[in-house]
Design a protein around this motif. Structure first.
Motif, PDB file in Angstrom:
ATOM      1  N   ALA A  86      20.324  -5.809   0.281  1.00 46.48           N
ATOM      2  CA  ALA A  86      19.828  -4.487   0.663  1.00 46.48           C
ATOM      3  C   ALA A  86      20.521  -3.408  -0.172  1.00 46.48           C
ATOM      4  O   ALA A  86      21.591  -3.650  -0.752  1.00 46.48           O
ATOM      5  CB  ALA A  86      20.077  -4.248   2.144  1.00 46.48           C
ATOM      6  N   PRO A  87      19.940  -2.213  -0.274  1.00 45.80           N
ATOM      7  CA  PRO A  87      20.598  -1.117  -0.987  1.00 45.80           C
ATOM      8  C   PRO A  87      22.010  -0.908  -0.451  1.00 45.80           C
ATOM      9  O   PRO A  87      22.224  -1.051   0.768  1.00 45.80           O
ATOM     10  CB  PRO A  87      19.709   0.097  -0.681  1.00 45.80           C
ATOM     11  N   PRO A  88      23.001  -0.679  -1.296  1.00 49.90           N
ATOM     12  CA  PRO A  88      22.909  -0.294  -2.715  1.00 49.90           C
ATOM     13  C   PRO A  88      22.917  -1.458  -3.706  1.00 49.90           C
ATOM     14  O   PRO A  88      23.185  -1.219  -4.893  1.00 49.90           O
ATOM     15  CB  PRO A  88      24.149   0.580  -2.889  1.00 49.90           C
ATOM     16  N   HIS A  89      22.652  -2.704  -3.271  1.00 52.93           N
ATOM     17  CA  HIS A  89      22.580  -3.817  -4.214  1.00 52.93           C
ATOM     18  C   HIS A  89      21.489  -3.540  -5.242  1.00 52.93           C
ATOM     19  O   HIS A  89      20.493  -2.865  -4.960  1.00 52.93           O
ATOM     20  CB  HIS A  89      22.282  -5.122  -3.453  1.00 52.93           C
ATOM     21  N   GLU A  90      21.653  -4.086  -6.445  1.00 50.50           N
ATOM     22  CA  GLU A  90      20.698  -3.827  -7.523  1.00 50.50           C
ATOM     23  C   GLU A  90      19.298  -4.344  -7.201  1.00 50.50           C
ATOM     24  O   GLU A  90      18.296  -3.815  -7.723  1.00 50.50           O
ATOM     25  CB  GLU A  90      21.178  -4.471  -8.829  1.00 50.50           C
ATOM     26  N   PHE A  91      19.201  -5.382  -6.330  1.00 52.65           N
ATOM     27  CA  PHE A  91      17.872  -5.890  -5.955  1.00 52.65           C
ATOM     28  C   PHE A  91      17.133  -4.916  -5.047  1.00 52.65           C
ATOM     29  O   PHE A  91      15.906  -4.941  -4.983  1.00 52.65           O
ATOM     30  CB  PHE A  91      17.981  -7.242  -5.253  1.00 52.65           C
ATOM     31  N   ALA A  92      17.889  -4.085  -4.325  1.00 54.13           N
ATOM     32  CA  ALA A  92      17.316  -3.050  -3.441  1.00 54.13           C
ATOM     33  C   ALA A  92      16.235  -3.615  -2.519  1.00 54.13           C
ATOM     34  O   ALA A  92      15.134  -3.075  -2.421  1.00 54.13           O
ATOM     35  CB  ALA A  92      16.759  -1.896  -4.264  1.00 54.13           C
ATOM     36  N   VAL A  93      16.561  -4.683  -1.812  1.00 56.22           N
ATOM     37  CA  VAL A  93      15.605  -5.306  -0.890  1.00 56.22           C
ATOM     38  C   VAL A  93      15.600  -4.526   0.423  1.00 56.22           C
ATOM     39  O   VAL A  93      16.594  -4.487   1.140  1.00 56.22           O
ATOM     40  CB  VAL A  93      15.965  -6.785  -0.630  1.00 56.22           C
ATOM     41  N   ASN A  94      14.476  -3.923   0.718  1.00 60.16           N
ATOM     42  CA  ASN A  94      14.308  -3.174   1.961  1.00 60.16           C
ATOM     43  C   ASN A  94      12.925  -3.505   2.512  1.00 60.16           C
ATOM     44  O   ASN A  94      11.952  -2.798   2.228  1.00 60.16           O
ATOM     45  CB  ASN A  94      14.467  -1.666   1.731  1.00 60.16           C
ATOM     46  N   VAL A  95      12.842  -4.569   3.291  1.00 62.67           N
ATOM     47  CA  VAL A  95      11.559  -5.040   3.816  1.00 62.67           C
ATOM     48  C   VAL A  95      10.894  -4.010   4.728  1.00 62.67           C
ATOM     49  O   VAL A  95       9.712  -3.697   4.560  1.00 62.67           O
ATOM     50  CB  VAL A  95      11.730  -6.395   4.530  1.00 62.67           C
ATOM     51  N   PRO A  96      11.596  -3.459   5.739  1.00 67.82           N
ATOM     52  CA  PRO A  96      10.928  -2.520   6.658  1.00 67.82           C
ATOM     53  C   PRO A  96      10.327  -1.307   5.959  1.00 67.82           C
ATOM     54  O   PRO A  96       9.197  -0.919   6.253  1.00 67.82           O
ATOM     55  CB  PRO A  96      12.050  -2.106   7.621  1.00 67.82           C
ATOM     56  N   GLN A  97      11.073  -0.710   5.040  1.00 66.14           N
ATOM     57  CA  GLN A  97      10.585   0.493   4.377  1.00 66.14           C
ATOM     58  C   GLN A  97       9.419   0.201   3.445  1.00 66.14           C
ATOM     59  O   GLN A  97       8.407   0.929   3.437  1.00 66.14           O
ATOM     60  CB  GLN A  97      11.714   1.158   3.584  1.00 66.14           C
ATOM     61  N   ALA A  98       9.533  -0.883   2.670  1.00 67.54           N
ATOM     62  CA  ALA A  98       8.459  -1.240   1.740  1.00 67.54           C
ATOM     63  C   ALA A  98       7.166  -1.550   2.480  1.00 67.54           C
ATOM     64  O   ALA A  98       6.075  -1.127   2.068  1.00 67.54           O
ATOM     65  CB  ALA A  98       8.884  -2.428   0.885  1.00 67.54           C
ATOM     66  N   MET A  99       7.273  -2.260   3.593  1.00 69.85           N
ATOM     67  CA  MET A  99       6.077  -2.636   4.338  1.00 69.85           C
ATOM     68  C   MET A  99       5.496  -1.449   5.106  1.00 69.85           C
ATOM     69  O   MET A  99       4.280  -1.371   5.302  1.00 69.85           O
ATOM     70  CB  MET A  99       6.385  -3.799   5.273  1.00 69.85           C
ATOM     71  N   ALA A 100       6.338  -0.519   5.523  1.00 72.45           N
ATOM     72  CA  ALA A 100       5.834   0.684   6.196  1.00 72.45           C
ATOM     73  C   ALA A 100       4.962   1.496   5.247  1.00 72.45           C
ATOM     74  O   ALA A 100       3.934   2.046   5.654  1.00 72.45           O
ATOM     75  CB  ALA A 100       6.999   1.533   6.700  1.00 72.45           C
ATOM     76  N   LYS A 101       5.366   1.565   3.980  1.00 74.01           N
ATOM     77  CA  LYS A 101       4.580   2.310   3.004  1.00 74.01           C
ATOM     78  C   LYS A 101       3.224   1.653   2.758  1.00 74.01           C
ATOM     79  O   LYS A 101       2.222   2.339   2.533  1.00 74.01           O
ATOM     80  CB  LYS A 101       5.360   2.432   1.698  1.00 74.01           C
ATOM     81  N   VAL A 102       3.184   0.339   2.787  1.00 72.48           N
ATOM     82  CA  VAL A 102       1.916  -0.371   2.564  1.00 72.48           C
ATOM     83  C   VAL A 102       1.011  -0.251   3.783  1.00 72.48           C
ATOM     84  O   VAL A 102      -0.211  -0.118   3.647  1.00 72.48           O
ATOM     85  CB  VAL A 102       2.174  -1.849   2.216  1.00 72.48           C
ATOM     86  N   ARG A 103       1.597  -0.287   4.982  1.00 76.56           N
ATOM     87  CA  ARG A 103       0.776  -0.257   6.202  1.00 76.56           C
ATOM     88  C   ARG A 103      -0.149   0.953   6.245  1.00 76.56           C
ATOM     89  O   ARG A 103      -1.337   0.836   6.561  1.00 76.56           O
ATOM     90  CB  ARG A 103       1.659  -0.279   7.453  1.00 76.56           C
ATOM     91  N   VAL A 104       0.391   2.120   5.954  1.00 80.51           N
ATOM     92  CA  VAL A 104      -0.446   3.316   6.024  1.00 80.51           C
ATOM     93  C   VAL A 104      -1.537   3.276   4.957  1.00 80.51           C
ATOM     94  O   VAL A 104      -2.637   3.806   5.146  1.00 80.51           O
ATOM     95  CB  VAL A 104       0.413   4.596   5.896  1.00 80.51           C
ATOM     96  N   ASN A 105      -1.263   2.608   3.836  1.00 79.07           N
ATOM     97  CA  ASN A 105      -2.293   2.447   2.808  1.00 79.07           C
ATOM     98  C   ASN A 105      -3.411   1.530   3.286  1.00 79.07           C
ATOM     99  O   ASN A 105      -4.577   1.737   2.947  1.00 79.07           O
ATOM    100  CB  ASN A 105      -1.680   1.880   1.523  1.00 79.07           C
ATOM    101  N   THR A 106      -3.057   0.516   4.088  1.00 82.82           N
ATOM    102  CA  THR A 106      -4.107  -0.370   4.603  1.00 82.82           C
ATOM    103  C   THR A 106      -5.002   0.377   5.582  1.00 82.82           C
ATOM    104  O   THR A 106      -6.215   0.185   5.585  1.00 82.82           O
ATOM    105  CB  THR A 106      -3.508  -1.610   5.295  1.00 82.82           C
ATOM    106  N   TYR A 107      -4.410   1.232   6.416  1.00 86.92           N
ATOM    107  CA  TYR A 107      -5.224   2.012   7.342  1.00 86.92           C
ATOM    108  C   TYR A 107      -6.216   2.881   6.556  1.00 86.92           C
ATOM    109  O   TYR A 107      -7.387   3.007   6.923  1.00 86.92           O
ATOM    110  CB  TYR A 107      -4.367   2.933   8.213  1.00 86.92           C
ATOM    111  N   THR A 108      -5.715   3.490   5.481  1.00 92.15           N
ATOM    112  CA  THR A 108      -6.561   4.361   4.663  1.00 92.15           C
ATOM    113  C   THR A 108      -7.674   3.564   3.999  1.00 92.15           C
ATOM    114  O   THR A 108      -8.834   3.984   3.976  1.00 92.15           O
ATOM    115  CB  THR A 108      -5.704   5.062   3.585  1.00 92.15           C
ATOM    116  N   GLU A 109      -7.331   2.406   3.450  1.00 92.15           N
ATOM    117  CA  GLU A 109      -8.304   1.595   2.715  1.00 92.15           C
ATOM    118  C   GLU A 109      -9.376   1.012   3.624  1.00 92.15           C
ATOM    119  O   GLU A 109     -10.545   0.911   3.241  1.00 92.15           O
ATOM    120  CB  GLU A 109      -7.579   0.462   1.974  1.00 92.15           C
ATOM    121  N   TYR A 110      -8.982   0.600   4.836  1.00 86.01           N
ATOM    122  CA  TYR A 110      -9.927  -0.057   5.737  1.00 86.01           C
ATOM    123  C   TYR A 110     -10.612   0.930   6.692  1.00 86.01           C
ATOM    124  O   TYR A 110     -11.388   0.514   7.550  1.00 86.01           O
ATOM    125  CB  TYR A 110      -9.220  -1.143   6.547  1.00 86.01           C
ATOM    126  N   ALA A 111     -10.314   2.211   6.546  1.00 86.51           N
ATOM    127  CA  ALA A 111     -10.893   3.206   7.455  1.00 86.51           C
ATOM    128  C   ALA A 111     -12.418   3.225   7.351  1.00 86.51           C
ATOM    129  O   ALA A 111     -12.997   2.969   6.290  1.00 86.51           O
ATOM    130  CB  ALA A 111     -10.339   4.589   7.141  1.00 86.51           C
TER     131      ALA A 111
END
Length: 386
Positions: A86-111
């Motif tokens: 997880a941040p501040p590691h160079e891989f910057a793995v943040n599952v909750p935040q990355a998936m939250a950003k995609v979720r709202v895009n799915t709502y928009t796309e499937y609206a």
């Protein structure tokens, strides 16, 4: 044998190359795909929630996979706090935040209609306009309506029953159609196959109990620190079941009116009043708790751009519960017409925004849980015969 660090670095490099190569995915979708490649090499969080066992059934993560996994995520934060990358590691793995950003895009796309998808991105304005329109409509109607006598407690002396049925029935049906059309597109995007009774039952239990808001160890979510708490799960339960109790109150009152010819107002001990009162109190307590937790939420847990949507939805539910309780308490007074107009205006705004706001996350998440329940009962495509 390669070390975990070496394997993960290899997966990270592969994920970076694949992310650059994919042209059919947004930046947010590429980020989830990259992170899932790394998680698939590590697998430390495999038992945390449904996302990780579903992840292990895949070697690559295209748009359909990313949309499915992102809606399966409950944003409990357990994997973020447990992750060594997880941040501040160079891989910057943040599952909750990355998936939250995609979720709202799915709502928009499937609206549905497609053009209405923009309402998700401007949800604060959407909620404000819907609330203003709902309040204006019913306050205007109340201004020209008849004046009920104090003590009558008869809501239909202000707004005729058939008028309310026409307004709310139309909006509710249209909201249901819009949500159904969106979820149908989401399901067809990567259909897991035939749905069985067992899979449906498992998904229903997971959704109704909020099983995956228990965190990685069943002790709850990580809110603003590494400590676990079940408060988010409990406040969600109060909010959801409060809403359902209010809905049940309306359904029972409808049966009373049409099936048994029992017209409102109903006594304090009647089933509609009991269900509505209990539901309103649950909504007020649950929404108050969720609002406080939202203010205290760790900044790495979610997408900060969605705070307006989250808080707008919480505020509408809270206002619906509070105005309903105030109306019930003052139904025998001269304040009843104004309180009734305010309550109905808030509820109308809530109904208008159901398909294009935070409410949609519960519908899509339930569909994702059903997808996972179906998928896990099928042999994995990664299994090979010896």
């Amino acid at each position: 044998m390669q070390s975990l660090e070496a394997l993960t670095r290899e997966a990270a490099a592969l994920a970076e190359n694949e992310s650059v190569a994919r042209t059919d995915m947004t930046h947010a979708e590429k980020e989830v795909s990259r992170i899932m490649q790394i998680c698939n090499a590590c697998r430390y969080c495999e038992g945390f929630c449904a996302v990780f066992p579903a992840m292990t059934r895949r070697l690559e993560f295209g748009r359909a996979d990313v949309h499915f996994l992102s809606n399966l995520c409950h944003n409990c934060g357990a994997c973020l706090h447990a992750c060594q990358y997880a941040p501040p590691h160079e891989f910057a793995v943040n599952v909750p935040q990355a998936m939250a950003k995609v979720r709202v895009n799915t709502y928009t796309e499937y609206a549905w209609p497609v053009s209405f998808g923009a309402l998700y991105r401007n949800n604060g304005m959407t909620v404000a306009l819907a609330l203003a329109a709902g309040l204006a409509l019913f306050l205007a109607l109340a201004a020209v309506a008849g004046k009920p006598q104090p003590g009558s407690a008869n809501f239909y002396s202000v707004f005729p029953h058939n008028v309310l049925v026409l307004i709310f029935g139309t909006v509710f049906v249209l909201a249901g159609i819009a949500l159904s059309a969106g979820v149908r597109k989401f399901w067809k995007n990567e259909s897991p196959g035939a749905v069985s009774i067992d899979a449906t039952a498992e998904a229903a239990v997971s959704a109704l109990t909020l099983r995956y808001l228990g965190g990685g160890h069943g002790e709850g979510c990580n809110n603003d620190s590494d400590s676990y708490s079940l408060s988010r799960r409990r406040f969600h339960h109060l909010t959801f079941y409060g809403f359902m109790l209010c809905f049940a109150s309306t359904c029972v009152a409808t049966l009373y009116h049409y099936l048994f010819a029992l017209e409102a107002p109903y006594s304090w001990t009647s089933l509609p009043v009991f269900l509505g009162s209990l539901g309103g109190m649950c909504l007020v307590v649950g929404c108050s708790g969720l609002f406080v937790l939202n203010l205290k939420r760790h900044p790495l847990h979610g997408d900060s751009s969605q705070k307006g949507m989250d808080r707008g939805f919480i505020a509408l539910l809270w206002l619906a519960g509070l105005s309903g309780l105030a109306l019930l308490g003052a139904r025998d007074t001269l304040a009843m017409p104004v309180l009734l107009a305010v309550h109905l205006g808030v509820v109308l705004a809530l109904f208008l925004t159901l398909p294009y706001g935070k409410f949609a996350h519960g519908i899509y998440r339930s569909a994702a849980l059903l997808k996972w329940a179906v998928e896990k009962r099928k042999p994995s495509s990664l299994m090979v015969e010896e």
